[in-house]
Structure formats: C-alpha cells, structure tokens
Design a protein around this motif. Structure first.
Motif, PDB file in Angstrom:
ATOM      1  N   ARG A 194       0.817  -1.223   0.000  1.00  8.71           N
ATOM      2  CA  ARG A 194       0.000   0.000   0.000  1.00  8.71           C
ATOM      3  C   ARG A 194       0.844   1.263   0.000  1.00  8.71           C
ATOM      4  N   ARG A 195       1.978   1.259   0.733  1.00  8.50           N
ATOM      5  CA  ARG A 195       2.814   2.452   0.809  1.00  8.50           C
ATOM      6  C   ARG A 195       4.261   2.089   1.093  1.00  8.50           C
ATOM      7  N   MET A 196       5.172   2.833   0.482  1.00  4.07           N
ATOM      8  CA  MET A 196       6.597   2.693   0.745  1.00  4.07           C
ATOM      9  C   MET A 196       7.110   3.980   1.364  1.00  4.07           C
ATOM     10  N   VAL A 197       7.883   3.848   2.434  1.00  2.02           N
ATOM     11  CA  VAL A 197       8.536   4.996   3.065  1.00  2.02           C
ATOM     12  C   VAL A 197      10.034   4.822   2.862  1.00  2.02           C
ATOM     13  N   HIS A 198      10.623   5.717   2.098  1.00  3.46           N
ATOM     14  CA  HIS A 198      12.054   5.635   1.790  1.00  3.46           C
ATOM     15  C   HIS A 198      12.838   6.559   2.707  1.00  3.46           C
ATOM     16  N   CYS A 199      13.803   5.988   3.426  1.00  5.35           N
ATOM     17  CA  CYS A 199      14.669   6.784   4.290  1.00  5.35           C
ATOM     18  C   CYS A 199      15.883   7.229   3.477  1.00  5.35           C
ATOM     19  N   SER A 200      15.839   8.443   2.988  1.00  7.48           N
ATOM     20  CA  SER A 200      16.969   9.016   2.258  1.00  7.48           C
ATOM     21  C   SER A 200      17.865   9.734   3.271  1.00  7.48           C
ATOM     22  N   SER A 201      18.311  10.922   2.986  1.00  6.55           N
ATOM     23  CA  SER A 201      19.222  11.633   3.891  1.00  6.55           C
ATOM     24  C   SER A 201      19.246  13.110   3.560  1.00  6.55           C
ATOM     25  N   VAL A 202      19.599  13.926   4.539  1.00 12.69           N
ATOM     26  CA  VAL A 202      19.824  15.342   4.283  1.00 12.69           C
ATOM     27  C   VAL A 202      20.966  15.521   3.286  1.00 12.69           C
ATOM     28  N   HIS A 203      21.835  14.486   3.175  1.00 12.34           N
ATOM     29  CA  HIS A 203      22.971  14.583   2.269  1.00 12.34           C
ATOM     30  C   HIS A 203      22.550  14.534   0.804  1.00 12.34           C
ATOM     31  N   SER A 204      21.299  14.199   0.518  1.00 12.98           N
ATOM     32  CA  SER A 204      20.843  14.263  -0.869  1.00 12.98           C
ATOM     33  C   SER A 204      20.661  15.715  -1.314  1.00 12.98           C
ATOM     34  N   PHE A 205      20.746  16.644  -0.355  1.00  8.28           N
ATOM     35  CA  PHE A 205      20.706  18.077  -0.654  1.00  8.28           C
ATOM     36  C   PHE A 205      22.128  18.636  -0.641  1.00  8.28           C
ATOM     37  N   ASP A 206      22.377  19.611  -1.501  1.00  6.02           N
ATOM     38  CA  ASP A 206      23.693  20.249  -1.571  1.00  6.02           C
ATOM     39  C   ASP A 206      23.787  21.278  -0.446  1.00  6.02           C
ATOM     40  N   GLN A 207      24.351  20.867   0.669  1.00  2.60           N
ATOM     41  CA  GLN A 207      24.364  21.708   1.862  1.00  2.60           C
ATOM     42  C   GLN A 207      25.255  22.941   1.721  1.00  2.60           C
ATOM     43  N   SER A 208      26.212  22.883   0.818  1.00  2.21           N
ATOM     44  CA  SER A 208      27.128  24.010   0.636  1.00  2.21           C
ATOM     45  C   SER A 208      26.547  25.103  -0.258  1.00  2.21           C
ATOM     46  N   ASN A 209      25.456  24.808  -0.935  1.00  2.50           N
ATOM     47  CA  ASN A 209      24.884  25.762  -1.885  1.00  2.50           C
ATOM     48  C   ASN A 209      23.400  26.003  -1.648  1.00  2.50           C
ATOM     49  N   CYS A 210      23.014  26.006  -0.365  1.00  2.00           N
ATOM     50  CA  CYS A 210      21.595  26.201  -0.050  1.00  2.00           C
ATOM     51  C   CYS A 210      21.322  27.587   0.525  1.00  2.00           C
ATOM     52  N   GLY A 211      22.335  28.435   0.544  1.00  2.00           N
ATOM     53  CA  GLY A 211      22.140  29.786   1.049  1.00  2.00           C
ATOM     54  C   GLY A 211      22.062  29.871   2.556  1.00  2.00           C
ATOM     55  N   GLY A 212      22.515  28.851   3.250  1.00  2.00           N
ATOM     56  CA  GLY A 212      22.533  28.886   4.707  1.00  2.00           C
ATOM     57  C   GLY A 212      21.316  28.296   5.378  1.00  2.00           C
ATOM     58  N   VAL A 213      20.206  28.178   4.643  1.00  2.00           N
ATOM     59  CA  VAL A 213      18.978  27.575   5.174  1.00  2.00           C
ATOM     60  C   VAL A 213      18.539  26.486   4.206  1.00  2.00           C
ATOM     61  N   LEU A 214      18.321  25.286   4.732  1.00  2.00           N
ATOM     62  CA  LEU A 214      17.998  24.150   3.876  1.00  2.00           C
ATOM     63  C   LEU A 214      16.573  23.686   4.139  1.00  2.00           C
ATOM     64  N   ASP A 215      15.768  23.616   3.070  1.00  3.68           N
ATOM     65  CA  ASP A 215      14.431  23.040   3.161  1.00  3.68           C
ATOM     66  C   ASP A 215      14.228  22.064   2.005  1.00  3.68           C
ATOM     67  N   CYS A 236      11.739  10.435   3.343  1.00  8.56           N
ATOM     68  CA  CYS A 236      12.186  11.140   4.540  1.00  8.56           C
ATOM     69  C   CYS A 236      13.678  11.410   4.443  1.00  8.56           C
ATOM     70  N   ASN A 237      14.096  12.575   4.915  1.00  7.77           N
ATOM     71  CA  ASN A 237      15.500  12.981   4.857  1.00  7.77           C
ATOM     72  C   ASN A 237      15.987  13.368   6.244  1.00  7.77           C
ATOM     73  N   PRO A 238      16.423  12.389   7.043  1.00 10.76           N
ATOM     74  CA  PRO A 238      16.955  12.712   8.370  1.00 10.76           C
ATOM     75  C   PRO A 238      18.254  13.505   8.276  1.00 10.76           C
ATOM     76  N   THR A 239      18.536  14.266   9.315  1.00  8.89           N
ATOM     77  CA  THR A 239      19.805  14.992   9.406  1.00  8.89           C
ATOM     78  C   THR A 239      20.840  14.056  10.050  1.00  8.89           C
ATOM     79  N   GLY A 240      21.737  14.568  10.896  1.00  8.69           N
ATOM     80  CA  GLY A 240      22.758  13.732  11.513  1.00  8.69           C
ATOM     81  C   GLY A 240      22.167  12.887  12.631  1.00  8.69           C
ATOM     82  N   VAL A 241      22.131  11.584  12.455  1.00 10.05           N
ATOM     83  CA  VAL A 241      21.426  10.694  13.392  1.00 10.05           C
ATOM     84  C   VAL A 241      22.354  10.253  14.524  1.00 10.05           C
ATOM     85  N   TYR A 242      21.858  10.352  15.746  1.00 10.13           N
ATOM     86  CA  TYR A 242      22.631   9.923  16.912  1.00 10.13           C
ATOM     87  C   TYR A 242      21.684   9.485  18.013  1.00 10.13           C
TER      88      TYR A 242
END
Length: 332
Positions: free
Chosen positions: A102-123, A161-167
């Motif tokens: 019925r549904r798939m939930v994919h755990c991706s990562s914040v790293h799929s976003f270019d953190q160095s080129n997001c203008g300081g705020v990432l969404d 879903c895109n988790p940040t640094g997991v701990y």
C-alpha cells in the motif's frame, strides 16, 4: 498491520523495529544478518535489495515497507555504494508495486541536498547533490530518490524522509557521532572544533518515518530534523553526563580547513577519514534546517538534545559499552 523494514539490523532499523512492535504491528525484518537486539515477535527474512524476485517474496502480504538499506561512505567514488543506494531503491520500489504494497517509506538523507549551496537555510526545495565534486554517498542518495520517483509515476504510493545527523540510543555498532560522544564520556576528547550541525535522535527518526507512512503526501520529501548542536557543546555535555569535565579547548574550523591538505593524505595512509574534507563538509557548511514541513504535515517534534545525550550515555553504560562511574551526572 503487517509492515516490513529493509536494513532492519542497522542503527535506524533497530530503533524502528522496536517502535513498530510496541505499536502493535506485525513486523517482517529484511536483512542479510539478524540482530540479537531486536524485539521479540519479529520475523526475519534474508532478502536482497538488488534482486526483484527476492524482494517480492519478502514483501508479499505487506501493507507498508520502510526502506532503510544504504551504504554510507565518505569516498568520492564507490561503485557498490552507488549501486545499493540507487538500484536498491528502485528494486524495492518495483517489488512493492508488483505485490501490492500500500505504501513505501524511503529513508533518504539530508545529504541528498547540496548543503554548501543552499544559502545557509535548507528546506525541501533546496538544491540537490548533483555536482561531481560531491562525495558519492550524497550524490547516490539523490539519485536513489530519482529512481523511486520513476516508480511513483507508474503507480506506487511512496514518501521520502531525509533525516539529518542521526545519533542517540539505542546503538550497538556505534555510529561516528555516537562513537565520538562515547570517547568524550570516557574523557578521551581533550579538544573539539567550533563547528555545528543539525543532529536528530534516532528514536525521533523512527517516529518520523512512521508518521510519514501514516500522514505523508505521495511523492513528497520530509526533512526529519533535530537541533543545531555545536560539536564542542555536544562532547562537553556527553563528558559531564558521565561525571567528567569535558574538553576545555576548541579549534576554529578555519584552522581545520588549513591543515586538511596535509592531514587528509596522512589519515588515509592509516585508514582514517576523520580529518578529511568529506568528513568536515557538513560542519563547514552548517546549514540551518527548516523542519516546518514535517512539523505541520506529520506532527513531527524532536526531543531536546540534552535528553538525547543523557539517554545515550546511560544506554552506553547499561549496554556495557561505557565503564560505569560512581554516579552519572545530569547534562549541564
């Protein structure tokens, strides 16, 4: 409800299994190894995320599948990591569609976003990791999302879903961050760096994945964030939670940047990537993570960082991964 988790023996998987079982679900754990720390009642299946027929058998009768399998690496190039993080997603998605999940939930990562080129705020609308200079893990996580979207277009109901640094607890293998915090709790981190990053409790990641499965909109990304946490502050809190003083000194990231050209090849000779540009990239970028979408649409709310660090140190003691002091302290 019958649910399945790929990569169930891993860090996030272990915590997700526990939450799913406590929530009353019938859980199939898909992995090549079996975790001795999994809750009772889980059915283990040896599945191959690169084999569609293997995944069809594993997912038969499942309503929701949580796809966690990924290869994490700091390397610039790694063919196996690329294959697992891209083809693996496509394979699970195609199998899920074929057997009527019925549904798939994919755990991706914040790293799929270019953190160095997001203008300081990432969404969720920020630029993606497409530049060839970006490490293979980051690029492959974005490419994996592209593979999933191709199957969504053919009829699969899936969210990302895109988790940040997991701990945080529980962790029996110790992630990089948890290993650093354990060393701090042992009194073995005399100095730290000024850098900061958004870190999220693994238990909150598990809750966010379940919430995305229940409330997320098809094809949408949800950043599963925590709190911006300075590395010096984090290791100091871990040390003090274990009754130790913690580091008294910290180095500016500018100093680390200057020594990287020398430190990186030396570390590589000794099999260490701690002081590498890939390892430092997130701290050097340090974007502010906008978690408003997950908060408003999923009802997601991360717990305080102090609670995570206190619980982690207590878990490390009770699990035998950290020597017991006479008394664990409150996080200061």
């Amino acid at each position: 409800m019958k649910v399945a988790v790929t990569g169930a023996a891993g860090f996030v998987g272990t915590n997700l299994l526990d939450l799913l079982v406590r929530s009353g679900h019938e859980v199939t754990a898909i992995d090549r190894i079996r975790s001795e720390h999994a809750p009772e009642g889980v059915t283990w299946v040896n599945g191959d995320v690169l084999d569609v027929e293997s995944m069809k058998r594993a997912l038969d009768g499942v309503e929701v599948v949580y796809h966690l399998v990924a290869m994490i690496t700091l390397a610039q190039k790694d063919d196996l990591a690329w294959t697992v993080n891209t083809k693996g997603v496509r394979t699970v998605a195609e199998a899920a569609l074929a057997v009527g999940v019925r549904r798939m939930v994919h755990c991706s990562s914040v790293h799929s976003f270019d953190q160095s080129n997001c203008g300081g705020v990432l969404d969720e609308q920020s630029p993606r990791s497409v530049d060839a200079s970006i490490p293979v893990y980051d690029r492959s996580k974005w490419a994996g999302e592209i593979e999933l979207r191709a199957v969504i277009e053919t009829g699969l109901d899936a969210v990302i879903c895109n988790p940040t640094g997991v701990y945080g607890p529980v962790d029996y293998g110790l992630s990089r961050v948890n290993s650093l915090l354990r060393n701090a709790a042992r009194g073995r981190v005399p100095a730290a760096v000024h850098g900061a990053f958004d870190f999220v409790d693994v238990r909150d990641v598990a809750a966010g994945l379940i919430a995305a499965g229940e409330k997320g909109r098809t094809g949408e990304n949800y950043l599963i964030s925590g709190h911006m946490l300075g590395m010096h502050d984090a290791v100091r809190k871990a040390a003090r939670a274990a009754g130790r003083r913690g580091p008294m000194y910290s180095f500016p990231l500018s100093v680390i940047e200057r020594v990287l050209p020398l430190a990186e090849p030396i570390g590589a000779r000794f099999g260490s990537d701690v002081l590498s540009r890939s390892a430092m990239a997130a701290l050097l970028a340090a974007p502010v993570i906008d978690g408003a979408k997950a908060a408003s649409e999923l009802g997601y709310a991360p717990r305080p960082a102090d609670e995570t660090i206190r619980d982690l140190v207590a878990f490390l003691v009770t699990s035998g991964q950290l020597g017991r002091r006479s008394q664990l302290s409150s996080v200061v």
